[in-house]
Design a protein around this motif. Structure first.
Motif, mmCIF file in Angstrom:
data_model
loop_
_atom_site.group_PDB
_atom_site.id
_atom_site.type_symbol
_atom_site.label_atom_id
_atom_site.label_comp_id
_atom_site.label_asym_id
_atom_site.label_seq_id
_atom_site.Cartn_x
_atom_site.Cartn_y
_atom_site.Cartn_z
ATOM 1 N N TYR A 133 0.875 -1.275 0.443
ATOM 2 C CA TYR A 133 0.345 -0.274 -0.173
ATOM 3 C C TYR A 133 0.757 0.735 -0.218
ATOM 4 C CZ TYR A 133 -3.987 2.947 2.546
ATOM 5 O OH TYR A 133 -4.690 4.789 2.040
ATOM 6 N N ASP A 134 1.683 1.142 1.179
ATOM 7 C CA ASP A 134 2.808 2.324 0.893
ATOM 8 C C ASP A 134 3.471 2.200 -0.138
ATOM 9 O OD1 ASP A 134 2.283 3.098 3.642
ATOM 10 O OD2 ASP A 134 3.770 1.855 4.855
ATOM 11 N N ARG A 135 3.838 2.018 -0.932
ATOM 12 C CA ARG A 135 4.566 1.797 -2.456
ATOM 13 C C ARG A 135 4.067 2.024 -3.158
ATOM 14 N NH1 ARG A 135 7.444 -1.721 -4.803
ATOM 15 N NH2 ARG A 135 6.354 -3.787 -3.880
ATOM 16 N N LEU A 136 2.321 1.794 -3.222
ATOM 17 C CA LEU A 136 1.737 2.119 -4.690
ATOM 18 C C LEU A 136 0.755 3.023 -4.351
ATOM 19 C CD1 LEU A 136 -0.250 -1.446 -4.906
ATOM 20 C CD2 LEU A 136 1.762 -0.657 -6.658
ATOM 21 N N LYS A 137 0.896 3.935 -3.154
ATOM 22 C CA LYS A 137 0.780 4.785 -3.045
ATOM 23 C C LYS A 137 1.438 6.375 -3.821
ATOM 24 C CE LYS A 137 1.539 6.222 1.617
ATOM 25 N NZ LYS A 137 0.949 6.548 3.233
ATOM 26 N N ILE A 138 2.595 5.883 -3.425
ATOM 27 C CA ILE A 138 3.923 6.595 -4.233
ATOM 28 C C ILE A 138 4.211 6.414 -5.551
ATOM 29 C CG2 ILE A 138 6.162 6.955 -3.718
ATOM 30 C CD1 ILE A 138 4.294 8.396 -1.574
ATOM 31 N N LEU A 139 4.221 5.060 -5.611
ATOM 32 C CA LEU A 139 3.587 4.848 -7.178
ATOM 33 C C LEU A 139 2.850 5.961 -8.137
ATOM 34 C CD1 LEU A 139 5.757 4.162 -10.016
ATOM 35 C CD2 LEU A 139 4.221 1.588 -9.352
ATOM 36 N N GLY A 140 1.498 5.495 -7.479
ATOM 37 C CA GLY A 140 0.164 6.408 -8.188
ATOM 38 C C GLY A 140 0.154 7.766 -7.945
ATOM 39 N N ALA A 141 0.136 8.231 -7.209
ATOM 40 C CA ALA A 141 1.368 10.153 -7.310
ATOM 41 C C ALA A 141 1.491 10.518 -8.782
ATOM 42 C CB ALA A 141 1.826 10.270 -6.386
ATOM 43 N N GLU A 142 3.179 9.800 -9.115
ATOM 44 C CA GLU A 142 3.389 9.746 -9.972
ATOM 45 C C GLU A 142 3.446 9.041 -11.046
ATOM 46 O OE1 GLU A 142 6.468 6.471 -9.359
ATOM 47 O OE2 GLU A 142 8.286 8.108 -7.926
#
Length: 316
Positions: free
Chosen positions: A164-173
């Protein structure tokens, strides 16, 4: 470009913050109404609202998305594009307002894992890859034309909270990249139907029955379930004490041992001091982090200081 952002949980805040810190102008935020939560049932606002208040961004919190007053207020913001992350399904009257469209940031490689809990289900199903998809909204949930996708591996022992923590950053990018493509008019849309070459796996909201561990399954499947439900809502099993009382036990962390299960599935093996094993279909599973009903979450050492698990049997 003028952007309206729509979202509710912490996952959405990463994208909101990225857009706020970019060259794009966030003219307003739409989020869920405040609701009572916690033991005192005090009114709580969403994580997106908290961020919007901090940055003094105008906020709308509609109860009904087709409310004429809400739609009129949205139009007055005069946005070029709407960005949606972890929000509700928007009606046609809303997602067609901005001239450059409305796109969603979804935490899966669509068309796989459409639904409310794509991260949980991907891990529970033993997937090794996932990612982020941005797509334009249409009148079906998570079915619009794909703008872009970004893939990432699911690490062997990764839990939902970590992914979840990794994907929320990838999602922002991915959201920023999508806004850039829209701004430049440089989009090659990909209909989702063109990507379907295998059975579709849904990702519906997690219900209580989805959290119950079936000890008759292979150990690998059980571990995937525990990983996929950690830290929330937690994988559950039910215990019966020698006096007949029952209690639920949440397991947040466990591992497969090299010891084969020779007993029936769900059989507890523990010295009540150093180890806590439960038999699955094939191998014993070692429980490392857990929470008894009505108690705090603890590591195994602390848990065994106050509980004798050998006094319990598991309801299979």
């Amino acid at each position: 470009m003028r952007v309206v952002f729509m979202g509710t949980p912490d996952f959405a805040v990463a994208t909101l913050e990225a857009i706020y810190n970019s060259s794009y102008e966030i003219v307003g935020v739409v989020t869920s109404p405040d609701k009572p939560a916690g033991r005192g049932l005090k009114m709580q606002c969403s994580e997106v609202k908290k961020y919007a208040i901090e940055k003094e961004i105008p906020i709308l919190q509609p109860v009904k998305l087709k409310d004429p007053e809400f739609i009129e207020a949205l139009k007055k913001w005069n946005a070029d594009v709407f960005v949606v992350v972890a929000f509700r399904m928007l009606p046609y009257e809303v997602y067609t307002i901005p001239p450059l469209g409305t796109f969603n940031v979804h935490a899966s490689l669509l068309p796989q894992y459409r639904g409310a809990a794509p991260i949980h289900w991907a891990i529970m199903n033993g997937e090794t890859k996932t990612g982020i998809t941005t797509f334009f909204l249409n009148n079906q949930i998570d079915c619009g034309d794909i703008i872009l996708q970004r893939k990432t591996d699911i690490l062997p022992d990764e839990i939902t909270g970590e992914l979840y923590d990794r994907l929320k950053i990838l999602g922002a990018e991915a959201a920023l990249e999508t806004l850039s493509l829209i701004e430049k008019g440089n989009i090659a849309l990909l209909p989702q139907l063109s990507k379907i070459d295998e059975p579709l796996v849904p990702a519906p909201k997690i219900h209580k029955e989805d959290t119950v561990i079936d000890w008759n399954l292979p150990a690998k499947d059980i571990i995937n379930k525990i990983r996929g439900l950690s830290p929330y809502p937690g994988a559950i099993t039910f215990l019966t004490k020698s006096d007949g009382k029952t209690a639920s036990l949440k397991i947040f962390e466990a591992a497969i041992t090299l010891e084969k299960s020779e007993e029936i599935a769900g059989k507890i093996d523990s010295d009540d001091r150093t180890f806590f094993y439960i038999s699955s279909k094939d191998f014993k599973i070692s429980v490392h982090n857990l929470q008894m009903e009505g108690k705090n979450r603890l590591n195994l050492t602390s848990f065994l200081q106050g509980s004798k698990v050998s006094n319990y049997t598991i309801c299979v």
